[in-house]
Design an enzyme around this catalytic site. Structure first.
Site, PDB file in Angstrom:
ATOM      1  N   HIS A  17       0.844  -1.210   0.000  1.00  0.00           N
ATOM      2  CA  HIS A  17       0.000   0.000   0.000  1.00  0.00           C
ATOM      3  C   HIS A  17       0.878   1.259   0.000  1.00  0.00           C
ATOM      4  O   HIS A  17       0.633   2.205  -0.742  1.00  0.00           O
ATOM      5  CB  HIS A  17      -0.863   0.083   1.274  1.00  0.00           C
ATOM      6  N   LYS A  41     -17.458  -5.250   8.835  1.00  0.00           N
ATOM      7  CA  LYS A  41     -16.263  -6.066   8.637  1.00  0.00           C
ATOM      8  C   LYS A  41     -15.531  -6.155   9.975  1.00  0.00           C
ATOM      9  O   LYS A  41     -15.370  -5.142  10.648  1.00  0.00           O
ATOM     10  CB  LYS A  41     -15.362  -5.385   7.606  1.00  0.00           C
ATOM     11  N   ARG A  90      -2.561  -6.105  -8.152  1.00  0.00           N
ATOM     12  CA  ARG A  90      -1.464  -7.040  -7.896  1.00  0.00           C
ATOM     13  C   ARG A  90      -1.394  -8.116  -8.955  1.00  0.00           C
ATOM     14  O   ARG A  90      -0.335  -8.492  -9.416  1.00  0.00           O
ATOM     15  CB  ARG A  90      -1.649  -7.706  -6.528  1.00  0.00           C
ATOM     16  N   SER A 128      -3.254  -7.523   3.281  1.00  0.00           N
ATOM     17  CA  SER A 128      -3.361  -7.376   4.732  1.00  0.00           C
ATOM     18  C   SER A 128      -3.761  -8.705   5.370  1.00  0.00           C
ATOM     19  O   SER A 128      -3.246  -9.083   6.420  1.00  0.00           O
ATOM     20  CB  SER A 128      -4.402  -6.313   5.081  1.00  0.00           C
TER      21      SER A 128
HETATM   22  O1  PNS Z   1      -8.918  -2.500   0.946  1.00  0.00           O
HETATM   23  P1  PNS Z   1     -10.230  -2.947   0.382  1.00  0.00           P
HETATM   24  O2  PNS Z   1     -11.082  -3.560   1.475  1.00  0.00           O
HETATM   25  O3  PNS Z   1     -10.069  -3.829  -0.809  1.00  0.00           O
HETATM   26  O4  PNS Z   1     -10.959  -1.612  -0.115  1.00  0.00           O
HETATM   27  C1  PNS Z   1     -12.254  -1.673  -0.673  1.00  0.00           C
HETATM   28  C2  PNS Z   1     -12.860  -0.269  -0.830  1.00  0.00           C
HETATM   29  C3  PNS Z   1     -12.794   0.520   0.459  1.00  0.00           C
HETATM   30  C4  PNS Z   1     -12.127   0.465  -1.911  1.00  0.00           C
HETATM   31  C5  PNS Z   1     -14.330  -0.482  -1.277  1.00  0.00           C
HETATM   32  O5  PNS Z   1     -14.925  -1.431  -0.445  1.00  0.00           O
HETATM   33  C6  PNS Z   1     -15.168   0.790  -1.249  1.00  0.00           C
HETATM   34  O6  PNS Z   1     -14.977   1.681  -2.038  1.00  0.00           O
HETATM   35  N1  PNS Z   1     -16.124   0.839  -0.292  1.00  0.00           N
HETATM   36  C7  PNS Z   1     -16.979   1.991  -0.077  1.00  0.00           C
HETATM   37  C8  PNS Z   1     -18.441   1.682  -0.407  1.00  0.00           C
HETATM   38  C9  PNS Z   1     -18.707   1.910  -1.859  1.00  0.00           C
HETATM   39  O7  PNS Z   1     -18.532   2.995  -2.395  1.00  0.00           O
HETATM   40  N2  PNS Z   1     -19.151   0.847  -2.538  1.00  0.00           N
HETATM   41  C10 PNS Z   1     -19.456   0.865  -3.938  1.00  0.00           C
HETATM   42  C11 PNS Z   1     -18.191   0.716  -4.744  1.00  0.00           C
HETATM   43  S1  PNS Z   1     -18.585  -0.026  -6.218  1.00  0.00           S
END
Ligand code: PNS
Length: 161
Positions: A17, A41, A90, A128
């Site tokens: 990250h 979560k 990745r 993570s």
């Molecule tokens: O590190 P992660 O858990 O892969 O990150 C995921 C993240 C935070 C980028 C994604 O879950 C997100 O954008 N969540 C916010 C809710 C949202 O906007 N959802 C619709 C996206 S299509």
């Protein structure tokens, strides 16, 4: 001003990250690292801890800000006047879900672009969850996360048995 947002759970932040954040900071006027406040979560680090860890490890990057958000990423982007979502890719396995999110975000706001950056090869296997799993089972995670995170993970898993 070109403002990009690097969103994620960062539970905890890895060196993968941090590599993406540092490289993104060279491409935009400002980069906001947005930590997802996700109550559904089960996160290992609290939102305050995740923000603090990121602040400590991005202190040298002058145009990087750490913030948190809940709800839709697009709403946070609008609030911050940000135009670009930065995502690290990745492997091909990341692609399908990332494409779904990028297209959904574009449907929600056509002015916001998602930009994918290839993770450095030395971190391409990192996540993570895999770091937590290895730390929990007593494996060495040195060099994969910041030293303070390494210490904290070892401490927490030792106390927990
Ligand atoms: O590190 P992660 O858990 O892969 O990150 C995921 C993240 C935070 C980028 C994604 O879950 C997100 O954008 N969540 C916010 C809710 C949202 O906007 N959802 C619709 C996206 S299509």
């Amino acid at each position: 001003m070109r403002i990009a947002v690097c969103p994620g759970s960062f539970d905890p932040v890895t060196n993968g990250h941090l590599d993406i954040i540092a490289r993104a900071s060279k491409m935009f006027d400002k980069v906001i690292v947005a930590v997802l406040h996700n109550s559904s979560k089960n996160s290992m680090f609290t939102i305050e801890e995740r923000v603090e860890i990121l602040k400590n490890n991005c202190a040298d990057l002058e145009n990087v800000e750490i913030d948190s958000f809940s709800g839709l990423l697009i709403d946070f982007m609008e609030l911050k006047n940000a135009q670009v979502i930065i995502k690290g890719l990745r492997a091909v396995s990341d692609f399908e879900y990332e494409m779904q999110m990028a297209l959904m975000n574009r449907k929600l706001n056509q002015n916001i672009e998602t930009v994918f950056m290839m993770t450095s090869s030395k971190y391409s296997y990192l996540s993570s969850s895999i770091v937590k799993e290895v730390a929990r089972l007593g494996g060495c995670i040195h060099g994969l996360v910041p030293d303070s995170v390494e210490e904290e993970l070892i401490k927490r898993f030792n106390i927990g048995g």
